[in-house]
Design a protein around this motif. Structure first.
Motif, short mmCIF file in Angstrom:
data_model
loop_
_atom_site.label_atom_id
_atom_site.label_comp_id
_atom_site.label_asym_id
_atom_site.label_seq_id
_atom_site.Cartn_x
_atom_site.Cartn_y
_atom_site.Cartn_z
N PRO A 209 0.84 -1.20 0.00
CA PRO A 209 0.00 0.00 0.00
C PRO A 209 0.87 1.25 0.00
CG PRO A 209 0.10 -0.95 2.20
CD PRO A 209 0.83 -1.90 1.28
N SER A 210 0.31 2.33 -0.42
CA SER A 210 1.04 3.61 -0.38
C SER A 210 0.09 4.68 0.11
CB SER A 210 1.59 3.97 -1.76
OG SER A 210 0.53 4.19 -2.68
N LEU A 211 0.64 5.70 0.74
CA LEU A 211 -0.14 6.82 1.24
C LEU A 211 0.51 8.11 0.81
CD1 LEU A 211 -1.06 5.85 4.92
CD2 LEU A 211 -2.64 6.18 3.03
N PHE A 212 -0.29 8.99 0.20
CA PHE A 212 0.14 10.33 -0.16
C PHE A 212 1.42 10.32 -0.98
CE2 PHE A 212 -2.19 10.51 3.89
CZ PHE A 212 -3.29 11.24 3.46
N GLY A 213 1.49 9.37 -1.91
CA GLY A 213 2.61 9.32 -2.84
C GLY A 213 3.87 8.71 -2.28
N MET A 214 3.84 8.20 -1.06
CA MET A 214 5.02 7.59 -0.45
C MET A 214 4.89 6.07 -0.46
SD MET A 214 5.78 9.98 2.87
CE MET A 214 4.19 10.76 3.07
N ASN A 215 6.01 5.39 -0.67
CA ASN A 215 5.96 3.94 -0.59
C ASN A 215 5.77 3.51 0.86
OD1 ASN A 215 8.53 3.63 0.77
ND2 ASN A 215 9.54 3.98 -1.19
N PHE A 216 5.51 2.24 1.06
CA PHE A 216 5.13 1.76 2.38
C PHE A 216 6.20 2.05 3.43
CE2 PHE A 216 4.96 -1.57 5.64
CZ PHE A 216 3.67 -1.38 6.12
N ASN A 217 7.44 1.75 3.12
CA ASN A 217 8.50 1.91 4.11
C ASN A 217 8.73 3.37 4.49
OD1 ASN A 217 9.14 -0.82 4.50
ND2 ASN A 217 10.36 -0.86 2.62
N ASP A 218 8.63 4.27 3.52
CA ASP A 218 8.80 5.69 3.81
C ASP A 218 7.61 6.23 4.61
OD1 ASP A 218 11.21 5.76 2.53
OD2 ASP A 218 10.39 6.46 0.62
N ALA A 219 6.41 5.76 4.25
CA ALA A 219 5.21 6.28 4.90
C ALA A 219 5.06 5.79 6.33
CB ALA A 219 3.97 5.90 4.09
N LYS A 220 5.42 4.52 6.59
CA LYS A 220 5.12 3.95 7.91
C LYS A 220 5.88 4.67 9.02
CE LYS A 220 8.51 0.16 8.05
NZ LYS A 220 8.68 -1.31 8.11
#
Length: 319
Positions: A209-220
């Motif tokens: 999943p991704s949020l606000f254009g960020m990949n999962f690892n960056d977003a979490k």
């Protein structure tokens, strides 16, 4: 002596009746920025009143239309916080009460005395792509706009929603960010799963999943879960009681996000800062079934917290 007392009482009553009524200041911004309540009202917005039908029928603003947040949500009690899957059907219904994506809408409710219903309806409209939505307490609107002659609402042509998916998060994605681990790949048959049994752990994760254009690892690493229920509810049950939940969980009651007129309360920014929640954070908002959390997501977006999202399923779906 009695006659004198009656005379003084009569004079006092007469003087009180002659006092100029207190003028309500209507230049207060209805949301952070320069848009005032007075200007919004002057444009003859569509008025939605989200109180219970009984209260609405007792007294309401002329021209207001009574709706309930449940009107736009799933009927299954297990998922009542989630929006109906057919968003086009919601848009068709809105068109019949004069609302399309370009409409100016004011949603009236009970404010801090209610449960965030007007914020939930405002959030629903924003998910569908309605651009200008504002919330007010019913009594505040009466003070700001005492006119009795409002134009009749006209139907709008059917329209297709331009869905803002960033305003809501699915259960699977919420769980992934709460646990800070990717969900396992789902297979259609046990035989296929067994055949792939030799693949190393992690290789079957995804899709990420991704949020606000960020990949999962960056977003979490930026995620914080904001529980907006009361401190009493939070004390009884909250996500920190689940050891597998790794994301930080913060409790701040939804009422803090609105003032007595039902407008967004800018003072809450100080409370958010004190809890280490800045505008760079990804804020996953949760309540019991997505009503109070939707109201807070609406308020956060209005204040510039653009990476806030409502988990509409809430604790009911989590359970």
């Amino acid at each position: 002596m009695r006659a004198l007392v009656l005379l003084i009482a009569a004079v006092t009553l007469f003087t009180a009746c002659q006092q100029t009524p207190t003028k309500v200041v209507s230049q207060e911004p209805i949301i952070p920025g320069t848009i005032t309540a007075e200007k919004v009202m002057a444009d003859n917005p569509v008025i939605l009143d989200v109180r219970a039908p009984f209260e609405f029928n007792l007294a309401h603003v002329p021209g207001a239309i009574n709706v309930r947040w449940e009107d736009f949500s799933q009927q299954d009690p297990r998922y009542r916080g989630s929006l109906q899957t057919d968003l086009f059907a919601i848009a068709r219904r809105l068109s019949l009460i004069g609302i399309d994506m370009d409409s100016k809408v004011v949603v009236l409710g009970k404010g801090r005395q209610g449960n965030g219903e007007e914020g939930r309806v405002a959030w629903t409209l924003q998910v569908l792509g309605v651009k200008e939505v504002y919330t007010l307490v019913n009594t505040s609107y009466r003070q700001l706009n005492p006119k009795e002659d409002r134009p009749d609402v006209k139907n709008k042509p059917y329209w297709k929603p331009v869905v803002d998916e960033s305003l809501t998060i699915s259960f699977d994605n919420f769980k992934a960010y709460a646990l800070q681990q990717l969900p396992p790949m789902k297979f259609s048959s046990k035989a296929r799963t067994k055949a792939l049994g030799g693949i190393p752990p992690g290789a079957l994760d995804g899709p990420a999943p991704s949020l606000f254009g960020m990949n999962f690892n960056d977003a979490k690493g930026k995620v914080v879960i904001l529980d907006v229920r009361s401190p009493q509810e939070f004390g009884i049950q909250n996500l920190t009681q689940h050891k597998e939940v790794k994301a930080p969980v913060v409790n701040l009651e939804w009422r803090e996000f609105f003032n007595d007129k039902g407008m967004t309360n800018r003072e809450v920014e100080k409370l958010l800062t004190n809890k280490n929640i800045g505008k760079d954070k990804i804020i996953l908002v949760i309540s019991n079934h997505g009503v109070r959390s939707a109201a807070v997501t609406y308020a956060l977006r209005a204040m510039g917290y653009r990476q806030s999202v409502n988990f509409a399923g809430g604790y009911e779906q989590w359970k």
